[in-house]
Motif scaffolding. Structure first.
Motif, short mmCIF file in Angstrom:
data_model
loop_
_atom_site.label_atom_id
_atom_site.label_comp_id
_atom_site.label_asym_id
_atom_site.label_seq_id
_atom_site.Cartn_x
_atom_site.Cartn_y
_atom_site.Cartn_z
N CYS A 1 0.80 -1.24 0.00
CA CYS A 1 0.00 0.00 0.00
C CYS A 1 0.82 1.28 0.00
CB CYS A 1 -0.81 0.06 1.29
SG CYS A 1 -2.22 -1.02 1.32
N THR A 2 0.17 2.35 -0.46
CA THR A 2 0.64 3.69 -0.13
C THR A 2 -0.31 4.25 0.92
OG1 THR A 2 -0.70 4.81 -1.82
CG2 THR A 2 1.52 4.10 -2.46
N ILE A 3 0.24 5.11 1.78
CA ILE A 3 -0.59 5.82 2.76
C ILE A 3 -0.72 7.25 2.24
CG2 ILE A 3 1.42 6.20 4.29
CD1 ILE A 3 -0.60 6.18 6.62
N ASN A 4 -1.93 7.79 2.27
CA ASN A 4 -2.19 9.06 1.59
C ASN A 4 -3.05 9.97 2.45
OD1 ASN A 4 -1.29 7.84 -1.17
ND2 ASN A 4 -2.81 6.43 -0.32
N LEU A 5 -2.77 11.25 2.39
CA LEU A 5 -3.58 12.24 3.11
C LEU A 5 -4.33 13.08 2.07
CD1 LEU A 5 -0.92 13.33 5.76
CD2 LEU A 5 -3.16 12.34 6.28
N ILE A 6 -5.65 12.93 2.07
CA ILE A 6 -6.48 13.57 1.04
C ILE A 6 -7.48 14.53 1.69
CG2 ILE A 6 -8.05 13.17 -0.91
CD1 ILE A 6 -6.97 10.34 -1.11
N LYS A 7 -7.61 15.70 1.10
CA LYS A 7 -8.53 16.72 1.62
C LYS A 7 -9.94 16.12 1.74
CE LYS A 7 -9.18 21.28 2.24
NZ LYS A 7 -8.38 22.09 3.14
N LYS A 8 -10.56 16.34 2.89
CA LYS A 8 -11.91 15.79 3.10
C LYS A 8 -12.86 16.32 2.03
CE LYS A 8 -11.73 14.53 7.91
NZ LYS A 8 -11.59 15.11 9.24
N GLY A 9 -13.69 15.47 1.54
CA GLY A 9 -14.65 15.87 0.50
C GLY A 9 -14.13 15.54 -0.90
N GLN A 10 -12.81 15.38 -1.02
CA GLN A 10 -12.21 15.11 -2.34
C GLN A 10 -11.84 13.63 -2.52
OE1 GLN A 10 -11.32 17.80 -4.67
NE2 GLN A 10 -12.79 18.80 -3.32
N GLU A 11 -12.09 12.83 -1.48
CA GLU A 11 -11.61 11.44 -1.51
C GLU A 11 -12.16 10.67 -2.70
OE1 GLU A 11 -13.23 12.86 1.02
OE2 GLU A 11 -12.48 12.24 2.98
#
Ligand code: GLA
Length: 389
Positions: free
Chosen positions: A343-353
């Protein structure tokens, strides 16, 4: 979320052995925010247990052997718990054999038992299903036979079992599987095993895992090789700078000054390690002050190091990170765990997932002809007994 897993494991146990299990244990996989390949280099790591678990059901028996059933594989093994363990060609059984061997090594005597298990942790995705297996099994035996093994020792014995199986791993996976806490990441000092919990608050960002669905068959040999290269690097550093007892005390300047005395590979591994150790401290401070953009930037830097210097990435993982780097809604992304796939671990802006997931999955399929798997995880408790309410 795991209710169904627990019910089906329990039902399977009852159908197979005709009894209600005496103990039910849940043992989680883990994520790691940052601090990769530095647990065995005396660094700090920042992992957390997740809500993907292995569920075990146990009972004591008066039989002369013990039986373990892998429900998901439709396989079982019968083991003499008094005999010395030997590695088997049936890989999954080795984690159990490894734990039984640790008990023998410590002179801890157990009786016979029946055990069944089933998992919601994807295997080979870098989420540490093996640590969950080792620690959950040992936790169950500890409860069943009142062995009085302390949680940190469960983790250490789990790590020794993994070494016995053939991977010379650090302590991160087993420690986080056992010691995890809901909504907390654990900052572990892998040199002293001191640890502290930090709030897992990613503010306006969601943690999402993208599974490349690629698994490297040479994982164990490549992993062990990295570890050896680091040992060589440290030995050379210490010979020039006697005050350097571990990579933690070494500086980039020192390493650069003796670059010519080591192979290119040993230099690159050492360089990555020195920088990654520093990144974890910065990342933890950023998390504490809610500065997720800085945290994310450090994740990107870690990926760069893991890909170019530590060389544990692969084309598929690099493509995921490179693609996400161009997305303004993604502040951080990197390969997670041992690497060579997973896996990659990712931080995505809420609402844009959702938009990011759809776009990446499509591009990934077009590029490699492989389905991208996506996991949303919740940071959860470590290995524990399940008490039906
Ligand atoms: C595997 C090992 C861990 C750790 C990671 C890389 O998961 O089991 O000990 O070294 O790789 O950070």
């Amino acid at each position: 979320m795991n209710t169904q897993l627990i019910q089906s494991t329990k039902a399977f146990f009852e159908k197979t052995f005709g009894n209600t299990p005496q103990k039910i244990v849940l043992s989680p996989g883990r994520i790691n925010i940052i601090g990769e390949h530095i647990d065995y280099n005396d660094g700090y790591v920042l992992p957390a247990a997740i809500d993907k678990v292995i569920c075990f059901a146990f009972e004591k028996t008066n039989s002369t052997t013990s039986t373990i059933v892998a429900i998901d594989l439709g396989e079982s093994v019968t083991i003499d718990v008094t005999a010395d363990s030997k590695l088997s060609d049936t890989i999954w059984t080795n984690y159990f054999r490894g734990i039984l061997q640790q008990l023998q090594n410590k002179g801890l005597v157990i009786g016979n038992f029946n055990c069944v298990f089933s998992s919601s942790i994807p295997v080979g995705s870098g989420l540490s299903s093996s640590a969950a297996l080792e620690c959950g099994f040992l936790f169950g035996l500890n409860e069943l036979f009142h062995l009085d093994i302390k949680p940190v020792d469960i983790a250490l014995m789990g790590q020794s079992a993994e070494h016995w199986v053939g991977i010379n791993c650090g302590i991160m996976d087993q420690f986080s599987s056992v010691m995890g806490k809901t909504n907390q990441v654990i900052k572990i000092d892998c040199r002293t095993l001191e640890y502290e919990y930090h709030k897992a608050d990613f503010s306006d960002y969601s943690l999402v895992l993208f599974d490349s669905n690629v698994k490297h068959s040479l994982f164990s040999s490549a992993y062990n090789q990295r570890r050896e290269e680091c040992e060589q690097g440290l030995a050379i550093l210490s010979s020039h700078f006697p005050e350097v007892k571990s990579f933690r005390e070494a500086t980039e300047v020192q390493l650069l000054s003796i670059k010519d005395t080591m192979t290119e590979d040993v230099f690159k591994r050492s360089h990555y390690v020195i920088k990654e150790i520093k990144r974890v401290t910065l990342a933890c401070e950023a998390l504490d002050r809610g500065d997720i953009e800085t945290l994310g930037q450090l994740l990107f830097e870690t990926h760069e190091g893991l890909s170019k210097e530590y060389e544990v990435s692969c084309a598929e993982l690099d493509m995921i990170v490179d693609t996400l780097k161009k997305e303004p809604a993604v502040v951080g992304s990197r390969v997670m765990g041992g690497g060579f796939g997973g896996c990659t671990i990712n931080l995505i802006k809420k609402g844009q997932e959702e938009a990011i997931k759809t776009k990446l999955a499509q591009l990934y399929q077009e590029t490699f002809g492989i389905e991208l798997k996506i996991y949303e995880v919740t940071i959860s408790n470590g290995t524990s007994l399940y008490h039906p309410s």
